[in-house]
Structures are given as C-alpha cells and as structure tokens.
Design a protein around this motif. Structure first.
Motif, mmCIF file in Angstrom:
data_model
loop_
_atom_site.group_PDB
_atom_site.id
_atom_site.type_symbol
_atom_site.label_atom_id
_atom_site.label_comp_id
_atom_site.label_asym_id
_atom_site.label_seq_id
_atom_site.Cartn_x
_atom_site.Cartn_y
_atom_site.Cartn_z
ATOM 1 N N PRO A 34 48.748 111.241 66.972
ATOM 2 C CA PRO A 34 49.583 110.423 67.657
ATOM 3 C C PRO A 34 48.908 108.900 67.564
ATOM 4 C CG PRO A 34 48.003 111.577 69.030
ATOM 5 C CD PRO A 34 48.018 112.284 67.895
ATOM 6 N N HIS A 35 49.866 107.965 67.911
ATOM 7 C CA HIS A 35 49.553 106.491 68.042
ATOM 8 C C HIS A 35 48.679 106.482 69.361
ATOM 9 C CE1 HIS A 35 53.551 105.661 65.894
ATOM 10 N NE2 HIS A 35 52.635 106.172 64.889
ATOM 11 N N PRO A 59 52.072 106.622 74.193
ATOM 12 C CA PRO A 59 52.595 106.082 73.029
ATOM 13 C C PRO A 59 53.882 106.741 72.677
ATOM 14 C CG PRO A 59 50.863 107.679 72.435
ATOM 15 C CD PRO A 59 50.778 107.661 73.877
ATOM 16 N N SER A 60 54.302 106.126 71.416
ATOM 17 C CA SER A 60 55.766 106.818 70.971
ATOM 18 C C SER A 60 55.264 107.957 69.905
ATOM 19 C CB SER A 60 56.593 105.699 70.435
ATOM 20 O OG SER A 60 56.963 104.712 71.053
ATOM 21 N N VAL A 72 35.497 101.264 77.799
ATOM 22 C CA VAL A 72 36.413 102.657 78.162
ATOM 23 C C VAL A 72 37.526 102.650 77.257
ATOM 24 C CG1 VAL A 72 37.642 104.059 79.945
ATOM 25 C CG2 VAL A 72 35.358 102.719 80.673
ATOM 26 N N CYS A 73 37.625 103.782 76.650
ATOM 27 C CA CYS A 73 38.762 104.112 75.680
ATOM 28 C C CYS A 73 39.750 105.281 76.062
ATOM 29 C CB CYS A 73 38.339 104.248 74.454
ATOM 30 S SG CYS A 73 37.492 102.946 73.643
ATOM 31 N N VAL A 74 40.907 105.233 75.946
ATOM 32 C CA VAL A 74 41.843 106.387 76.206
ATOM 33 C C VAL A 74 42.560 106.834 74.644
ATOM 34 C CG1 VAL A 74 44.051 107.218 77.382
ATOM 35 C CG2 VAL A 74 42.495 105.324 78.455
ATOM 36 N N ALA A 118 47.626 117.968 65.626
ATOM 37 C CA ALA A 118 47.143 117.350 64.243
ATOM 38 C C ALA A 118 45.848 116.565 64.457
ATOM 39 C CB ALA A 118 48.327 116.520 63.813
ATOM 40 N N GLY A 119 45.359 116.206 65.655
ATOM 41 C CA GLY A 119 44.329 115.394 65.769
ATOM 42 C C GLY A 119 44.514 114.446 66.973
ATOM 43 N N HIS A 120 43.655 113.264 66.861
ATOM 44 C CA HIS A 120 43.839 112.351 68.286
ATOM 45 C C HIS A 120 43.916 110.964 67.867
ATOM 46 C CE1 HIS A 120 39.561 110.888 67.287
ATOM 47 N NE2 HIS A 120 39.264 112.163 66.853
ATOM 48 N N SER A 121 44.370 110.114 68.310
ATOM 49 C CA SER A 121 44.640 108.780 68.110
ATOM 50 C C SER A 121 43.346 107.997 67.814
ATOM 51 C CB SER A 121 45.234 107.853 69.168
ATOM 52 O OG SER A 121 44.414 107.853 70.326
ATOM 53 N N THR A 122 43.536 106.899 67.029
ATOM 54 C CA THR A 122 42.136 105.954 66.835
ATOM 55 C C THR A 122 42.303 104.981 67.892
ATOM 56 O OG1 THR A 122 42.597 106.596 64.347
ATOM 57 C CG2 THR A 122 41.407 104.618 64.933
#
Length: 263
Positions: A118-119, A145-146, A182-184, A190-194
């Motif tokens: 995802p974005h 995100p979209s 702090v990051c979200v 398929a994975g996680h966002s960067t």
C-alpha cells in the motif's frame, strides 16, 4: 397501263401538295402510339410521422402494396456529471468506499490493488491528552491511503511498534519524549508502506495551560518587583528633596549668620 401510271402520278402529286393532310396523318400516328411511362417521385418528410403513404406508392397500372418503412429511433443518453463518494479517509469506522459506490453509483478515488504494497498513510497530529482516563498519553491521528489496507502500524523511534485495525484512524501511545520520531505504516498481504515525509512526524508538544499560567505568574511577579523598585526610588528622591529644603530653612534661622559678615 398508261392510265394507271397517270393516276399514280396524280395521287403522289396530290399528297405532296396537301400539307394539311400530311399534318393530320402524322398527328393521328402519334396519338395511336403507346403512352410514355413517367417515373414517380416520392417525397419522404419524416420517418416518425403517422401519415399513410400508401397512395404515393400506388402505380397507375399496378396497385401493389407499398414497401414497409422501418423506423430508426435514436436514443439520446443524458450523461450527468459524475459525483464523488462522500468518503473521508481521515475518519474511522466508515463504510468502505467501494460499497458506497455500489449502493449510490458515485466514484471512488483510484485505489491500488491488494497484490502490491500500500501507499503510505498521511499522519495528521501527535496530540497529548489532558483530560479523562487517558490523560498523559499521546494520541496519533492519520489518514488512510488510496490502497487496499488490512491494518496499520505505529512505529515509535527506538521503542515499540503498535498495531491497529484497518478501520482505525487514531491510536494511543503511553508517553513520548520531545523530538521522538513517530511513523504510521499501512499493511496488506503484499507488504507494508515505505515511510515518507508525510507519514512520519517528530513529537513537539504544544504549551499546556499550566505552563502558560506559570509563565504569567512569573511575568507578573517580575513586573510587580520592578514597580516596587521604581516606587522606592521615587520615594527616596522625594525624601532627599524634603531634607534639603529643611536644612536650608535651618541655616536662615540662625542669628549668627549674616550675609554681611560675622558680628
């Protein structure tokens, strides 16, 4: 034989000398010839009219039924301006946008599929809670995100990682030091966002009301102290002037004192 020739010659001479008879013969021959057939012109004024055109297709000699006219109907589609779905990606526990689109026919923003990571979500604020049972904790707020998302993770620099559901848009952190990053992150199969600049934020607590009150008290105390010093200086100068006047009056009242000299 000679009389027959004479009679034939007289007949030929009579025929050639009578133009009226010649014209009558040709007119009779023309009238006895077959009539010419004229082509019939058919005017069509409209395909959707209910008028009967059977008489236009009837021939004078052959009364046959007219051919059938197939009406062509042109349908005009009124295309309305597409409406976007009433969907706020920053509010939690909402109905998914695709379900809203199926129900109302509105349009959803482009969404990346579940077969790719995802974005990155957009972090909104790191807000300390000052009331209630969660007082002292830090609330992290973000926008979806979209993309197809199955959950979220709040990653605290140098500490733990907290997981939240896909319908969540906020989470609580026990405590944070000033300057902590702090990051979200959004997560799917398929994975996680960067992490990016808009998905991470450093904690910078706003000034609380207690701090403002303390600053006001300190400022008021300093101002009062300065006023007291100014008042003391003014009072001291006033006393000095009074003393100087009194000393001057005492010198003029001494009989041994004279401007002309000592007696």
């Amino acid at each position: 034989m000679t009389s027959l020739r004479k009679n034939l010659a007289v007949l030929i001479l009579f025929l050639s000398a009578s133009p009226l008879l010649h014209s009558h013969l040709f007119t009779h021959a023309a009238s006895t010839s077959a009539p010419a057939t004229r082509a019939q012109i058919i005017f069509v004024t409209g395909l959707n009219s209910d008028d009967n055109y059977e008489d236009d297709y009837l021939d004078d000699d052959n009364h046959s039924t007219p051919p059938k006219v197939v009406e062509s109907v042109q349908t005009t589609l009124l295309q309305q301006k597409p409406q976007l779905c009433q969907y706020n990606p920053c509010l939690e526990n909402q109905e998914p946008c695709n379900q809203i689109s199926e129900r109302t026919g509105c349009l959803c923003p482009g969404v990346s599929g579940g077969d790719e990571p995802p974005h990155a979500p957009r972090i909104q604020v790191l807000q300390p809670i000052s009331e209630g049972g969660d007082r002292g904790k830090i609330e992290v707020q973000w926008c979806a995100p979209s993309s197809v998302v199955s959950g979220y993770r709040v990653v605290i620099e140098g500490r733990e990682t907290l997981e939240f559901q896909k319908v969540s848009r906020r989470g609580l952190v026990i405590s944070l030091e000033v300057g902590t990053k702090v990051c979200v992150e959004a997560v799917n199969s398929a994975g996680h966002s960067t992490p990016s600049d808009f998905s991470c934020k450093r904690y910078d607590p706003p000034e609380s009301s207690d701090h403002k009150l303390l600053a006001g008290v300190i400022g008021g105390g300093v101002a009062l102290f300065l006023l007291l010093i100014i008042a003391a200086v003014i009072l001291w100068k006033h006393q000095m002037r009074k003393k100087a006047k009194r000393d001057s009056a005492d010198g003029l009242g001494n009989p041994s004192y004279s401007t002309e000299g000592t007696l």
